[in-house]
Write an enzyme that holds these catalytic residues in place. Structure first.
Site, PDB file in Angstrom:
ATOM      1  N   SER A   1      -3.218  -0.857  -8.654  1.00  0.00           N
ATOM      2  CA  SER A   1      -1.967  -0.885  -7.900  1.00  0.00           C
ATOM      3  C   SER A   1      -0.782  -1.435  -8.683  1.00  0.00           C
ATOM      4  O   SER A   1       0.363  -1.094  -8.388  1.00  0.00           O
ATOM      5  CB  SER A   1      -2.142  -1.718  -6.620  1.00  0.00           C
ATOM      6  OG  SER A   1      -2.520  -3.052  -6.921  1.00  0.00           O
TER       7      SER A   1
ATOM      8  N   HIS B   1      -4.621   3.877  -3.770  1.00  0.00           N
ATOM      9  CA  HIS B   1      -3.551   4.507  -4.536  1.00  0.00           C
ATOM     10  C   HIS B   1      -4.020   5.777  -5.236  1.00  0.00           C
ATOM     11  O   HIS B   1      -3.298   6.320  -6.070  1.00  0.00           O
ATOM     12  CB  HIS B   1      -2.992   3.517  -5.556  1.00  0.00           C
ATOM     13  CG  HIS B   1      -2.377   2.304  -4.939  1.00  0.00           C
ATOM     14  ND1 HIS B   1      -1.047   2.235  -4.601  1.00  0.00           N
ATOM     15  CD2 HIS B   1      -2.932   1.122  -4.586  1.00  0.00           C
ATOM     16  CE1 HIS B   1      -0.795   1.050  -4.064  1.00  0.00           C
ATOM     17  NE2 HIS B   1      -1.920   0.362  -4.041  1.00  0.00           N
TER      18      HIS B   1
ATOM     19  N   LYS C   1      -0.239   4.689   2.361  1.00  0.00           N
ATOM     20  CA  LYS C   1       0.393   5.230   1.154  1.00  0.00           C
ATOM     21  C   LYS C   1       0.648   6.722   1.346  1.00  0.00           C
ATOM     22  O   LYS C   1       1.572   7.115   2.040  1.00  0.00           O
ATOM     23  CB  LYS C   1      -0.483   4.965  -0.073  1.00  0.00           C
ATOM     24  CG  LYS C   1      -0.365   3.554  -0.628  1.00  0.00           C
ATOM     25  CD  LYS C   1      -1.217   2.560   0.081  1.00  0.00           C
ATOM     26  CE  LYS C   1      -1.168   1.182  -0.526  1.00  0.00           C
ATOM     27  NZ  LYS C   1      -1.940   0.203   0.259  1.00  0.00           N
TER      28      LYS C   1
END
Length: 400
Positions: free
Chosen positions: A182, A210, A241
């Site tokens: 990240s 991610h 996300k």
């Protein structure tokens, strides 16, 4: 001693605020998008994890509105009892099919997903081998499990094997790693990790918060990118996300998912994802499933930024990732310089994230920039030109 003495002695935030350097809790006055209004002014957003830009997609927004109308504002209970909606089951079914695993269960947040999975799967007689740059939620999940945690040097496979050799034959072993890290934006060495897991009888868990929507031909994440979906035992991810919502999930074999559902305290004793959040995650997943070109565009723009910043002599954290990810860190080294550069960029109309120790080593503080598939090259050029102007004027040899 007064329990709250530590609170009174914690003066760092006050000092940063008094010096005009405090960069956190800034209020957005508009939607999470490539351009936002903060403090009444336009800012180019280079700090969001909204990687596919779906927070403003009309289908995603409408799905949330419809769910709010049909199901109300909340579930008022845990999934275990009265808090399971048809929407939750639909999301889990679709996500399992998309990722390529037998089953999925959802959690209320991504952070809670790691707490709930790791603490249920491992116990005091087990060992967890964790990459040093793993997310904080993995560290806390390890603490909650009571298992013995061994940290290996970041992406250092020799160090991982060295530690694996020290684990007793009688212990269960979980190797856990971020898929896309990240802070650095680099990618785990998943083929090597899987090979070592087979050699030493370990299980593998990938935190793909991610990675989903970022890696893989269809955006299915790190395991898909390496062709290892069937060899990674647990895939964890989030909806906050690429899927433009809130919540988290675990994808694994059905018997493993069922075990976690019935033993994980963070799952059993927490209210379920609200209807609107669940519906928006489903809609975003549908958009991703139908538009894999978004993943390719994101990768192309990520490389465009890396090339553009390098051409402008901005020192970014280099990555040996096999594919460019939308996380591009800019080195600013020490705390004060990082905060000053963040402030100057903000005043110039660019929002970036300040990353300080302990998230990084004290001498490797950075500005974390991140990008969306909905950014245009024109907007990115504008942002990079501003970054160059600010850095040329205020930043020399790693010191302001």
């Amino acid at each position: 001693m007064d329990l709250f003495k530590k609170c009174r002695d914690y003066t760092l935030v006050k000092e940063f605020k008094e010096n005009g350097l405090y960069p956190y809790f800034r209020e957005l006055e508009t939607k999470q998008d490539v351009e936002v209004i903060m403090d009444g002014k336009r800012r180019i957003m280079l700090g969001s994890n909204n990687y596919l830009g779906l927070t403003t997609h009309p289908d995603v927004v409408q799905a949330g509105l419809d769910a709010l109308s049909n199901y109300g504002s909340g579930c008022s209970g845990s999934r275990f009892l009265n808090g399971t909606l048809k929407l939750h089951t639909e999301l889990e079914t679709k996500l399992a099919k998309f990722i390529g695993k037998e089953a999925v269960t959802t959690f209320s947040t991504g952070f809670m997903s790691n707490l709930g999975i790791i603490s249920a799967i491992t116990s005091k007689n087990d060992y967890i081998l964790s990459d040093r740059e793993n997310h904080a939620s993995i560290y806390d999940g390890c603490k909650l499990s009571w298992a013995k945690m061994l940290r290996y040097k970041h992406s250092d496979m020799e160090d991982l094997e060295r530690l694996l050799k020290t684990v007793p034959d009688t212990a269960g072993i979980l190797i856990v790693t971020d898929g896309v890290f990240s802070m650095g934006g680099d990618v785990a060495k998943l083929p090597e990790i899987v090979a070592l897991a087979k050699k030493y009888g370990a299980r593998v868990m990938v935190d793909d918060a991610h990675g989903l929507g970022v890696l893989g031909e269809k955006g299915r994440g790190t395991a898909e990118y390496f062709g290892l979906t069937d060899q990674v035992d647990i895939i964890m991810g989030t909806f906050s996300k690429s899927l433009a919502s809130i919540g988290g999930y675990m994808a694994a074999d059905r018997e493993v998912v069922e075990y976690v559902r019935h033993t994980s305290r963070p799952f059993i004793f927490c209210a379920s994802i609200p209807p609107a959040s669940c519906a928006t995650a489903i809609a975003a997943l549908d958009v991703l499933d139908k538009n894999p070109s978004l993943v390719k565009r994101l990768s192309s723009l990520s490389q465009y930024v890396r090339d553009g910043l390098t051409a402008r002599n901005i020192k970014i954290r280099k990555s040996d990732a096999p594919i460019p990810t939308p996380i591009v860190p800019i080195y600013t080294y020490d705390t004060v310089t990082t905060l000053k550069m963040s402030k100057l960029l903000y005043e110039a109309g660019i929002y970036v994230n300040s990353v300080l120790a302990p998230a990084t080593p004290p001498t490797e503080c950075l500005l974390r920039t991140s990008y969306m598939a909905t950014h245009t090259t024109e907007l990115l050029d504008e942002a990079m030109d501003v970054i160059k102007e600010v850095f040329d004027k205020h930043f020399v040899d790693g010191n302001e």
